[in-house]
Design an enzyme around this catalytic site. Sequence first.
Site, PDB file in Angstrom:
ATOM      1  N   ASP A  94       0.881  -1.172   0.000  1.00 55.74           N
ATOM      2  CA  ASP A  94       0.000   0.000   0.000  1.00 55.74           C
ATOM      3  C   ASP A  94       0.911   1.212   0.000  1.00 55.74           C
ATOM      4  O   ASP A  94       1.717   1.372   0.907  1.00 55.74           O
ATOM      5  CB  ASP A  94      -0.895  -0.013   1.246  1.00 55.74           C
ATOM      6  N   ASP A 150     -13.382  -3.159  -1.145  1.00 58.45           N
ATOM      7  CA  ASP A 150     -13.101  -2.726   0.235  1.00 58.45           C
ATOM      8  C   ASP A 150     -14.395  -2.762   1.049  1.00 58.45           C
ATOM      9  O   ASP A 150     -15.040  -1.731   1.202  1.00 58.45           O
ATOM     10  CB  ASP A 150     -12.534  -1.301   0.230  1.00 58.45           C
TER      11      ASP A 150
HETATM   12  O1  1PR Z   1     -10.299   3.184  -5.130  1.00 62.07           O
HETATM   13  O2  1PR Z   1      -9.427   2.634  -7.396  1.00 62.07           O
HETATM   14  O3  1PR Z   1      -8.476   4.555  -6.143  1.00 62.07           O
HETATM   15  O4  1PR Z   1      -8.015   2.215  -5.445  1.00 62.07           O
HETATM   16  C1  1PR Z   1      -7.456   2.412  -4.193  1.00 62.07           C
HETATM   17  C2  1PR Z   1      -6.830   1.113  -3.752  1.00 62.07           C
HETATM   18  O5  1PR Z   1      -6.144   1.318  -2.537  1.00 62.07           O
HETATM   19  C3  1PR Z   1      -7.862   0.026  -3.500  1.00 62.07           C
HETATM   20  O6  1PR Z   1      -7.372  -1.201  -4.014  1.00 62.07           O
HETATM   21  C4  1PR Z   1      -7.978  -0.046  -1.986  1.00 62.07           C
HETATM   22  O7  1PR Z   1      -8.151  -1.400  -1.567  1.00 62.07           O
HETATM   23  C5  1PR Z   1      -6.620   0.455  -1.519  1.00 62.07           C
HETATM   24  N1  1PR Z   1      -6.716   1.232  -0.284  1.00 62.07           N
HETATM   25  C6  1PR Z   1      -7.291   2.438  -0.178  1.00 62.07           C
HETATM   26  N2  1PR Z   1      -7.129   2.895   1.087  1.00 62.07           N
HETATM   27  C7  1PR Z   1      -6.455   1.952   1.762  1.00 62.07           C
HETATM   28  C8  1PR Z   1      -6.022   2.022   3.187  1.00 62.07           C
HETATM   29  O8  1PR Z   1      -5.436   1.063   3.700  1.00 62.07           O
HETATM   30  N3  1PR Z   1      -6.308   3.140   3.805  1.00 62.07           N
HETATM   31  N4  1PR Z   1      -5.542  -0.255   1.227  1.00 62.07           N
HETATM   32  C9  1PR Z   1      -6.196   0.893   0.904  1.00 62.07           C
HETATM   33  C10 1PR Z   1      -6.152  -1.417   1.030  1.00 62.07           C
HETATM   34  C11 1PR Z   1      -5.962  -3.604   1.615  1.00 62.07           C
HETATM   35  C12 1PR Z   1      -4.962  -4.492   1.253  1.00 62.07           C
HETATM   36  C13 1PR Z   1      -4.045  -4.764   2.405  1.00 62.07           C
HETATM   37  C14 1PR Z   1      -4.619  -6.016   2.978  1.00 62.07           C
HETATM   38  C15 1PR Z   1      -3.606  -6.833   3.674  1.00 62.07           C
HETATM   39  N5  1PR Z   1      -5.444  -2.338   1.800  1.00 62.07           N
HETATM   40  O9  1PR Z   1      -4.378  -4.135   0.188  1.00 62.07           O
HETATM   41  O10 1PR Z   1      -2.802  -4.862   1.920  1.00 62.07           O
HETATM   42  O11 1PR Z   1      -5.684  -5.674   3.790  1.00 62.07           O
HETATM   43  O12 1PR Z   1      -3.212  -6.228   4.815  1.00 62.07           O
HETATM   44  P1  1PR Z   1      -2.698  -7.109   6.062  1.00 62.07           P
HETATM   45  O13 1PR Z   1      -2.080  -8.343   5.510  1.00 62.07           O
HETATM   46  O14 1PR Z   1      -1.693  -6.235   6.743  1.00 62.07           O
HETATM   47  O15 1PR Z   1      -3.925  -7.380   6.881  1.00 62.07           O
HETATM   48  P2  1PR Z   1      -9.131   3.222  -6.071  1.00 62.07           P
END
Ligand code: 1PR
Length: 524
Positions: A224, A379
């Site tokens: 991320d 999400d």
């Molecule tokens: O909405 O098309 O602009 O895409 C944004 C992208 O960024 C999406 O794929 C969304 O899932 C991701 N995203 C947005 N905000 C966050 C955040 O964390 N604040 N991260 C985010 C999403 C989810 C996973 C993470 C797993 C594993 N994070 O990617 O890596 O939950 O984590 P863990 O193993 O530590 O539990 P757009």
Amino acid sequence: MITLLDYGAGNVRSVINAIESLGETVKIASGAEDILAAEKLVFPGVGAFGSMMHILHEKKFVEPLKEYINSNRPFLGICLGLQALFEHSQEAPHLKGLGLIAGSVKRFDTDLSVPHIGWNGLNIKQPSRIFAGLQGDEKFYFVHSYHVDVADPSVVLTTTDYGYEFVSSIQKGNIVACQFHPEKSGRAGLLILKNFLETTGQAIRPVRLSTRTTLAKRIIACLDVRANDQGDLVVTKGDQYDVRENGDVRNLGLPVELARRYYQEGADEITFLNITGFRDFPLEDMPMLEVLRQTSQNVFVPLTIGGGIRDYTDEHGRAYSALEVAAEYFRSGADKVSIGSDAVLIAEAYLAEGHPSGRSSIEEISRVYGNQAVVVSIDPRRIYVNSPQAVGHQVIKTAIAGPDGEPYCWYQCTIKGGREGREMDAITLAQVCEKLGAGEILLNCIDRDGTNMGYDIELINAVAAAVSIPVIASSGAGRVEHFQEVFTATEAESALAAGIFHRREIPIEAVKNHLADNQVEVRR
Ligand code: 1PR
């Protein structure tokens, strides 16, 4: 000098990077004369058979290509570069292939997920010099929904099993063509490319021959990424999507370095998510493109990039399509793009209109680059209810009761990184996106993100049961047992993790060792 046929396919950058990493220089064929003058020709392709044949005709590549291949000079076809050699394809029945190899191209007819995405083995059918240095039990990266059906078995070099045995590469004289992607198959893939580039060497049959191959479960490392308050691009990690600690954005390292480390540690794929992509505009956000370019120069496993992929109008009033954004990512070394917030808005419009618009980012990108190149990132968060009738969404009965003992829940989709909940449930979203052309679902879970509590098995089962495309389990991995659980209790084809890898709590190798010890097929 290697001549490469670039008809605009998604993976050209990856093939060039792989060949250059082997010390060779690549010349892109710009016309018939370049093809006819080539010493060695590589034809990479990923995407749709129809648009490929159209472009080959438009660029007047068909006749020189046939002439070159019939001259028996060294030729390597990759994925569509294999399928193009055949007479026709179910993917575009109205169009002829090059017809240089007897047979046709068929869509997988199996109950397994299609596309066939991931690392699978080779049943070797004849000796070849491209096998020099291989043991024979290596796995290679496949991403396709169609496979060739060969009329003359003598050209079959390898087969692979996926629901049934299909031809995964052919060899006829100096012509070698494979369905899998050597440029994305790690060290084993680079060896096949190196052997093709070297014109000397004996034809060999590796020692460890298999009679049946198995698709491995994939371990995906997710980065991320966002700019911190000082404007530096860092890998961060949220706890239920909150990436701040004591007010600062958590900084877990530099994207290019971490990606390289995970490649060396055995990650099967690497995903970059630009988590504030919804705020800015990818094509203005050059640092993210640069991360991709640098990473793809020395990471030879599939790269997915997500964040901000959507139609966009910049402050000068210049309108950009999501397809243009995706094209720039593919040209920079991405193999797949991931669409998050925009997918929810597209599905809402689809349900409101009752039919596809034909112009959505999912439809446009999958039409040009193939559905296997389009991942939809979901999400969701749990909303507990006392009965399935309480809401107009797809509800599941849960074994994990709500705060007031509620026995049911639905999974509310969010946009803008979990900031905005929508009247859309994750199961419906996945179903609509599959209909519109998505090839894979990245199924995150806000409730489990960064908690080390394990994956939300109920969510994964509910979505996997509703679609026929592969599902990536994501969010919550904390122990090696969590990976075993998700691969034994669900149909997930792959499991993604972030925090445990960034914080060096569990190395990827330990995850794979545990899975192998528990009879879960993994790539070693
Ligand atoms: O909405 O098309 O602009 O895409 C944004 C992208 O960024 C999406 O794929 C969304 O899932 C991701 N995203 C947005 N905000 C966050 C955040 O964390 N604040 N991260 C985010 C999403 C989810 C996973 C993470 C797993 C594993 N994070 O990617 O890596 O939950 O984590 P863990 O193993 O530590 O539990 P757009």
